[in-house]
Write an enzyme that holds these catalytic residues in place. Structure first.
Site, PDB file in Angstrom:
ATOM      1  N   ASP A  92       0.863  -1.175   0.000  1.00  0.00           N
ATOM      2  CA  ASP A  92       0.000   0.000   0.000  1.00  0.00           C
ATOM      3  C   ASP A  92       0.905   1.232   0.000  1.00  0.00           C
ATOM      4  O   ASP A  92       1.924   1.256   0.707  1.00  0.00           O
ATOM      5  CB  ASP A  92      -0.857   0.052   1.272  1.00  0.00           C
ATOM      6  CG  ASP A  92      -2.020  -0.928   1.266  1.00  0.00           C
ATOM      7  OD1 ASP A  92      -2.091  -1.772   0.347  1.00  0.00           O
ATOM      8  OD2 ASP A  92      -2.842  -0.859   2.191  1.00  0.00           O
ATOM      9  N   HIS A 113       5.015  -7.287   0.054  1.00  0.00           N
ATOM     10  CA  HIS A 113       4.832  -8.615  -0.515  1.00  0.00           C
ATOM     11  C   HIS A 113       5.503  -8.718  -1.881  1.00  0.00           C
ATOM     12  O   HIS A 113       5.773  -7.706  -2.532  1.00  0.00           O
ATOM     13  CB  HIS A 113       3.332  -8.908  -0.650  1.00  0.00           C
ATOM     14  CG  HIS A 113       2.584  -8.894   0.659  1.00  0.00           C
ATOM     15  ND1 HIS A 113       1.911  -9.993   1.135  1.00  0.00           N
ATOM     16  CD2 HIS A 113       2.404  -7.910   1.580  1.00  0.00           C
ATOM     17  CE1 HIS A 113       1.342  -9.687   2.306  1.00  0.00           C
ATOM     18  NE2 HIS A 113       1.635  -8.425   2.587  1.00  0.00           N
ATOM     19  N   SER A 128       8.274   4.827   5.021  1.00  0.00           N
ATOM     20  CA  SER A 128       9.280   3.968   4.405  1.00  0.00           C
ATOM     21  C   SER A 128       8.999   3.882   2.913  1.00  0.00           C
ATOM     22  O   SER A 128       7.984   4.372   2.436  1.00  0.00           O
ATOM     23  CB  SER A 128       9.248   2.575   5.021  1.00  0.00           C
ATOM     24  OG  SER A 128       9.075   2.639   6.421  1.00  0.00           O
TER      25      SER A 128
END
Length: 296
Positions: free
Chosen positions: A117, A171, A257
Site C-alpha cells: 500500500d 509482498h 518507508s
C-alpha cells in the site's frame, strides 16, 4: 516559508487530493530551514533517535497513541485482521496484518502487482541509471544498488512510498526465486517529498536492503526496502528459496518507508494510469495487489 502541498491521485476515483503529513511542520523546518542543519544531522544521519523512538513504540505505554493516529490519519481499521483494542503496543498496531480478502489480485503469471500500500511513481524507461522522485533531485540506480546495478541500466523502476497511515507489510509482486540479498547501512532521511526536495540522496544514502529475484517471465528484478526516519527496523521474513506472488516478504516498524522495484530493460510495461500520472509528477495512491505492470 511557502507551503507547497503534496498532491496525490486517488486511483479509485481519479481525483487529486492533498496528502496529510504526520509531523509536517517539523519536517519542513528540519529540511528547509538553514538554521536547522545541526538538528537534521542529529535526527537523520544518525540512527540513535530512530532507535529510541522504535524502542518506545515497543512498550505498552505507546498503546495510547494508537487511537490518536487512527483518527488523525483516518485509518480504516475494518481491514485489519484483529480489533484495534487488541494490540499490545504501537508497533504491534503498526505492523498489523490485513484480512486476505481486502487485497484481491490477479493470479496471471504475466501480471505484476503492487508490492505494498502506498503512493507509487513509475519510470517506464530510465535514462541510463537516473530517476527523479516527485519534488526531488536526480537519483542513481548505481548509488542505490552498488555492485549489481549494471543489469538494470536503462530498465524500469517503481517507487512505492509508504506513509504512517499505510499497511506496513510488503509482498512479492511476482513469482520467482531469491538468488541474492544484501543489507546496506546508512542514514535515515525522511522519504517524504519535502525531504527529497531538500537534496539528500535518500535512495543512495539511506539504510536499505535489496533482494534479487529470478523469474520465468520478466528476467530478474530487484526488490529494495529503504529505511527512513522513525523506522525501527526493516524485517525481512522471507529471505531464500522460491517465492509466490503476494507472499509476504517482510515489514517495516514505525515510520514512513519506501519500497523500490527495479526491472531489467524491455521486460515490463507499467499500467497506463500510473505512467500518465507519473509523467505529470504526481504519485498515485495504490493498494497491495493492484495492477502495477505486465510482462512484455
Amino acid at each position: 516559508m511557502q507551503h507547497q502541498p503534496i498532491l496525490v491521485v486517488d486511483r479509485a476515483t481519479g481525483e487529486t487530493f492533498e496528502e496529510a503529513v504526520l509531523g509536517e511542520k517539523w519536517i519542513r523546518w528540519a529540511y528547509q530551514n538553514a538554521s536547522a542543519r545541526p538538528v537534521e544531522k542529529l535526527l537523520f544521519r544518525s540512527a540513535l533517535v530512530s532507535r529510541l523512538m522504535g524502542a518506545w513504540f515497543d512498550t505498552r505505554l505507546s498503546r495510547a497513541k494508537i487511537a490518536t493516529v487512527v483518527e488523525e490519519l483516518n485509518i480504516d481499521m475494518s481491514e485489519a485482521a484483529q480489533p484495534q483494542d487488541s494490540f499490545t503496543c504501537f508497533n504491534d498496531f503498526f505492523i498489523r496484518h490485513l484480512k486476505p480478502e481486502v487485497r484481491p489480485y490477479s493470479d496471471d503469471p504475466r501480471d505484476i502487482v503492487s508490492p505494498a500500500d502506498g503512493r507509487v511513481l513509475v519510470f517506464p524507461e530510465l535514462a541510463e541509471d537516473v530517476f527523479v522522485p516527485v519534488k526531488g533531485h536526480p537519483m542513481s540506480v548505481r548509488s542505490m544498488l552498488p555492485g549489481i546495478a549494471d543489469r538494470f541500466i536503462g530498465g524500469a523502476l517503481a517507487i512505492v512510498r509508504l506513509c504512517p497511515a499505510d499497511y506496513h507489510r510488503y509482498h512479492f509482486p511476482a513469482d520467482g526465486r531469491i538468488t541474492d540479498a544484501r543489507d546496506i547501512d546508512g542514514a535515515l532521511h525522511s522519504v517524504n517529498p519535502i525531504a527529497l526536495g531538500a537534496g539528500p540522496d535518500v535512495f543512495g544514502e539511506n539504510k536499505r536492503s535489496w533482494t534479487l529475484i529470478e523469474t520465468d517471465t520478466i528476467g530478474s528484478y530487484c526488490f529494495v526496502e529503504v529505511g527512513a526516519f522513525g523506522v525501527g527496523s526493516i524485517i525481512n521474513t522471507r529471505t531464500s528459496g522460491a517465492v509466490r506472488k503476494m507472499e509476504e516478504k517482510g515489514y517495516f516498524k514505525f515510520g514512513g518507508s519506501t519500497v523500490v522495484v527495479v526491472f531489467e530493460p524491455g521486460k515490463v510495461r507499467f499500467a497506463e494510469d500510473l505512467v500518465e500520472n507519473s509523467a505529470k509528477g504526481r504519485e498515485t495512491l495504490i493498494k497491495l495487489g493492484q495492477p502495477l505492470a505486465t510482462a512484455i
